[in-house]
Design a protein around this motif. Structure first.
Motif, PDB file in Angstrom:
ATOM      1  N   THR A 453     -41.268  39.111   2.509  1.00 14.58           N
ATOM      2  CA  THR A 453     -42.706  38.859   2.661  1.00 14.58           C
ATOM      3  C   THR A 453     -42.989  37.500   3.303  1.00 14.58           C
ATOM      4  N   LEU A 454     -41.963  36.806   3.725  1.00 21.94           N
ATOM      5  CA  LEU A 454     -42.141  35.456   4.273  1.00 21.94           C
ATOM      6  C   LEU A 454     -42.835  35.520   5.627  1.00 21.94           C
ATOM      7  N   ASP A 455     -43.798  34.623   5.847  1.00 25.04           N
ATOM      8  CA  ASP A 455     -44.494  34.582   7.142  1.00 25.04           C
ATOM      9  C   ASP A 455     -44.338  33.207   7.776  1.00 25.04           C
ATOM     10  N   ALA A 456     -44.630  33.148   9.067  1.00 18.64           N
ATOM     11  CA  ALA A 456     -44.413  31.926   9.838  1.00 18.64           C
ATOM     12  C   ALA A 456     -45.291  30.782   9.353  1.00 18.64           C
ATOM     13  N   ALA A 457     -46.526  31.076   8.928  1.00 19.39           N
ATOM     14  CA  ALA A 457     -47.428  30.007   8.484  1.00 19.39           C
ATOM     15  C   ALA A 457     -46.883  29.293   7.255  1.00 19.39           C
ATOM     16  N   THR A 458     -46.274  30.055   6.329  1.00 17.44           N
ATOM     17  CA  THR A 458     -45.700  29.444   5.122  1.00 17.44           C
ATOM     18  C   THR A 458     -44.543  28.516   5.486  1.00 17.44           C
ATOM     19  N   VAL A 459     -43.692  28.974   6.386  1.00 21.78           N
ATOM     20  CA  VAL A 459     -42.550  28.152   6.808  1.00 21.78           C
ATOM     21  C   VAL A 459     -43.048  26.899   7.532  1.00 21.78           C
ATOM     22  N   ALA A 460     -44.024  27.059   8.428  1.00 20.73           N
ATOM     23  CA  ALA A 460     -44.533  25.916   9.200  1.00 20.73           C
ATOM     24  C   ALA A 460     -45.157  24.872   8.274  1.00 20.73           C
ATOM     25  N   ALA A 461     -45.891  25.302   7.259  1.00 21.01           N
ATOM     26  CA  ALA A 461     -46.528  24.355   6.342  1.00 21.01           C
ATOM     27  C   ALA A 461     -45.479  23.579   5.554  1.00 21.01           C
ATOM     28  N   ALA A 462     -44.459  24.274   5.071  1.00 20.48           N
ATOM     29  CA  ALA A 462     -43.416  23.598   4.296  1.00 20.48           C
ATOM     30  C   ALA A 462     -42.627  22.635   5.176  1.00 20.48           C
ATOM     31  N   LEU A 463     -42.320  23.048   6.393  1.00 18.69           N
ATOM     32  CA  LEU A 463     -41.604  22.154   7.315  1.00 18.69           C
ATOM     33  C   LEU A 463     -42.449  20.930   7.654  1.00 18.69           C
ATOM     34  N   GLY A 464     -43.722  21.145   7.956  1.00 19.32           N
ATOM     35  CA  GLY A 464     -44.588  20.033   8.336  1.00 19.32           C
ATOM     36  C   GLY A 464     -44.671  18.972   7.256  1.00 19.32           C
ATOM     37  N   THR A 465     -44.665  19.402   5.993  1.00 18.53           N
ATOM     38  CA  THR A 465     -44.726  18.450   4.879  1.00 18.53           C
ATOM     39  C   THR A 465     -43.423  17.691   4.705  1.00 18.53           C
ATOM     40  N   LEU A 466     -42.300  18.413   4.698  1.00 15.34           N
ATOM     41  CA  LEU A 466     -41.031  17.800   4.327  1.00 15.34           C
ATOM     42  C   LEU A 466     -40.406  17.005   5.476  1.00 15.34           C
ATOM     43  N   LEU A 467     -40.666  17.392   6.718  1.00  9.88           N
ATOM     44  CA  LEU A 467     -40.113  16.646   7.845  1.00  9.88           C
ATOM     45  C   LEU A 467     -40.584  15.192   7.847  1.00  9.88           C
ATOM     46  N   THR A 468     -41.774  14.950   7.339  1.00  4.94           N
ATOM     47  CA  THR A 468     -42.360  13.607   7.394  1.00  4.94           C
ATOM     48  C   THR A 468     -42.342  12.877   6.052  1.00  4.94           C
ATOM     49  N   ASP A 469     -41.685  13.440   5.052  1.00  4.72           N
ATOM     50  CA  ASP A 469     -41.669  12.830   3.709  1.00  4.72           C
ATOM     51  C   ASP A 469     -40.231  12.467   3.339  1.00  4.72           C
ATOM     52  N   ALA A 470     -39.781  11.307   3.785  1.00  6.89           N
ATOM     53  CA  ALA A 470     -38.393  10.880   3.544  1.00  6.89           C
ATOM     54  C   ALA A 470     -38.125  10.690   2.058  1.00  6.89           C
ATOM     55  N   ALA A 471     -39.090  10.182   1.300  1.00  6.52           N
ATOM     56  CA  ALA A 471     -38.879   9.953  -0.133  1.00  6.52           C
ATOM     57  C   ALA A 471     -38.643  11.274  -0.860  1.00  6.52           C
ATOM     58  N   ALA A 472     -39.380  12.303  -0.503  1.00  7.17           N
ATOM     59  CA  ALA A 472     -39.186  13.608  -1.141  1.00  7.17           C
ATOM     60  C   ALA A 472     -37.814  14.173  -0.805  1.00  7.17           C
ATOM     61  N   ARG A 473     -37.389  14.005   0.427  1.00  5.18           N
ATOM     62  CA  ARG A 473     -36.074  14.516   0.817  1.00  5.18           C
ATOM     63  C   ARG A 473     -34.969  13.772   0.068  1.00  5.18           C
ATOM     64  N   GLN A 474     -35.103  12.469  -0.072  1.00 10.66           N
ATOM     65  CA  GLN A 474     -34.088  11.700  -0.798  1.00 10.66           C
ATOM     66  C   GLN A 474     -34.030  12.118  -2.265  1.00 10.66           C
ATOM     67  N   ALA A 475     -35.168  12.409  -2.864  1.00 10.02           N
ATOM     68  CA  ALA A 475     -35.183  12.854  -4.267  1.00 10.02           C
ATOM     69  C   ALA A 475     -34.495  14.205  -4.403  1.00 10.02           C
ATOM     70  N   MET A 476     -34.672  15.094  -3.443  1.00  6.86           N
ATOM     71  CA  MET A 476     -34.009  16.399  -3.466  1.00  6.86           C
ATOM     72  C   MET A 476     -32.497  16.234  -3.353  1.00  6.86           C
ATOM     73  N   VAL A 477     -32.071  15.348  -2.483  1.00  2.34           N
ATOM     74  CA  VAL A 477     -30.637  15.083  -2.313  1.00  2.34           C
ATOM     75  C   VAL A 477     -30.023  14.591  -3.618  1.00  2.34           C
ATOM     76  N   ALA A 478     -30.672  13.628  -4.263  1.00  9.29           N
ATOM     77  CA  ALA A 478     -30.141  13.067  -5.509  1.00  9.29           C
ATOM     78  C   ALA A 478     -30.046  14.138  -6.589  1.00  9.29           C
ATOM     79  N   ALA A 479     -31.058  14.994  -6.684  1.00 14.76           N
ATOM     80  CA  ALA A 479     -31.047  16.048  -7.702  1.00 14.76           C
ATOM     81  C   ALA A 479     -29.926  17.047  -7.443  1.00 14.76           C
TER      82      ALA A 479
END
Length: 505
Positions: A453-479
């Motif tokens: 059921t995955l659509d392109a808009a859902t993927v684009a929104a998630a990518l747009g948020t995480l590509l520009t949030d280095a702190a969130a990505r670092q927290a995911m890596v640590a976890a």
């Protein structure tokens, strides 16, 4: 120490195999040998061995030597005992003497075990030690790097693995079995993969590793499949048979039990009504004993991410440092061997919706040629730089390159976690739901939902948020890195060898 069952004599300074070391010269005496490097020996086991040895003395073929270590080990190392006649002792002394091999790490493990189970007012049993290791498996890490020398490598057995890989079912089962095979000691015996489906580069990869590939006849999980598999275990003289795949049902597994080699089943979601297999490996975050209420008491359950099977190529050298790019510029898309819901096309469509063109994308596409052409054509029309890679020989290099990944919820999740790559995850099958949900709750991934059921808009929104949030990505890596240390295959094989024995039936 040399012990006479009618009396005990300990002779300081004399070698255990020296027949002149103060022994009674009477030829009809029987002796028991137990060494001081077996401090966990079970006295009830010795009683049973003595009873069988002494009973043989009243038959036409009395034993002159009785052991649980030769010609094949029937109990784990450390539970060694030998019973023999004076004549057998003299022959052994003439032929060989085995030097001690114990290490400080071995002593540290024994001290830890004694601290848990020893009491001055009673003897403890092997079952208590096994229960301790089941309750506290981390104890086995204390001497985890110690390898005991085999008495004779030629009498050991090999490893046989039944698994399949194809565009339809993917390659995840094969890849984790490959990690297990890589951890199997090369001097122990051959490693043989028995496969009905071995598509893509599977055969080449096995040849590069030095593993054998045997084609399995008949429909998958059929009686013919099982019979051919058992024949291979007999030909190899296998110590262990490993079965990994959702198509191998209870009836199939039941036909594989009770034979000469032990049976380990790799499972992901709790196999109901398992036959009496020797071990079950569930390397997922949700794995627990409650998933296997019918598992026999003597079976081993290896549960949780401490047993995650990581291939050798990921473990060469130190872990790479997590990317600090801000914004992220390298996006890896890896969806397994099949991509049944055309999620690759959905991700490419999502890239069209992103405002940024400053992004490099690698899409690993293990798909058929006609779909590969479609993906390549679509990628050419995007603003971002997109490379479609149908075959990847060096997966660790791809993960080390990536700042962010879009992936399916299979074993690749754990490779990404180990390598420090934050991931957006879509679920391809029901068995991927529990692990992906728990990993998201731990903050190690972010879920995109079900692939169908995955659509392109859902993927684009998630990518747009995480590509520009280095702190969130670092927290995911640590976890993610907190959950996996890369030693899972080593632990599984060590447990297999600890309990290994070839049955005589």
């Amino acid at each position: 120490m040399v012990r006479n069952h009618e009396g005990c004599g300990h002779h300081p300074g004399a070698h255990a195999l020296d027949p002149a070391a103060g022994q009674d010269p009477q030829e009809n005496l029987r002796h028991v040998r137990m060494t001081s490097d077996c401090p966990l020996f079970d006295p009830w086991l010795l009683d049973a061995m003595l009873a069988e040895f002494l009973a043989s003395q009243d038959t036409d073929q009395p034993f002159d030597y009785y052991s649980n270590t030769f010609p094949s080990r029937t109990y784990p190392t450390g539970l060694d005992a030998e019973i023999f006649t004076r004549q057998a002792l003299e022959r052994a002394h003439r032929e060989a003497v085995r030097p001690p091999e114990d290490t400080p790490d071995d002593l540290a493990l024994i001290e830890a075990v004694y601290a848990e189970v020893y009491r001055e007012d009673r003897l403890f049993t092997t079952d208590e030690v096994l229960a301790l290791f089941a309750r506290r498996p981390e104890l086995m890490d204390i001497n985890g790097t110690v390898r005991a020398k085999a008495i004779d490598p030629d009498i050991e057995g090999g490893l046989v693995i039944r698994v399949d890989a194809s565009a339809r079912i993917g390659s995840g089962h094969f890849m984790r079995c490959l990690a297990l095979a890589q951890a199997w000691p090369r001097d122990r015996g051959p490693v043989v993969f028995v496969m009905a489906e071995a598509e893509g580069t599977v055969a080449d990869r096995l040849a590069q590793e030095g593993f054998q590939l045997v084609s399995c006849p008949g429909p998958v999980a059929s009686p013919e499949d099982g019979a051919a598999l058992l024949a291979t275990t007999r030909d190899v003289g296998a110590e262990w048979l490993v079965v990994d795949g959702y198509r191998f049902d209870t009836a199939y597994l039941a036909r594989l039990t009770g034979h000469a080699c032990r049976l380990l089943v790799v499972d992901d979601d709790g196999a109901a009504g398992l036959p009496p297999v020797d071990a079950v490996l569930n390397q997922n975050l949700h794995a627990e004993a409650a998933l296997y209420p019918d598992l026999p008491a003597m079976s081993r359950l290896l549960a949780g991410p401490r047993y995650q099977l990581m291939r050798r190529e990921f473990l060469v050298g130190p872990r790479p440092a997590a990317s600090a790019a801000d914004p992220a510029r390298n996006l890896l898309v890896t969806l397994g061997g099949g991509d049944p819901y055309r999620t690759g096309e959905t991700v490419l469509e999502a890239l069209e919706l992103l405002p940024t063109a400053d992004l490099e994308v690698r899409l690993l596409a293990g798909v058929r040629p006609e779909r590969l052409a479609e993906l390549t054509d679509r990628a050419r029309r995007l603003r971002q730089r997109v490379e479609i890679l149908p075959q990847v020989a060096d997966m660790p290099a791809q993960l080390a390159w990536a700042d962010l990944a879009v992936t399916a919820g299979g074993s690749t999740l754990w490779e990404l976690a180990y390598m420090g790559v934050p991931a957006l995850v879509t679920v391809l099958a029901d068995n991927q739901e529990p692990s992906s949900r728990l990993l998201a709750e731990r903050g190690a991934i972010r879920r995109l939902g079900r692939a169908e059921t995955l659509d392109a808009a859902t993927v684009a929104a998630a990518l747009g948020t995480l590509l520009t949030d280095a702190a969130a990505r670092q927290a995911m890596v640590a976890a993610g890195r907190d959950l996996i240390d890369g030693r899972g295959a080593e632990r599984v094989v060590r447990t297999m060898l600890l309990w290994s024995r070839r049955r005589t039936s």
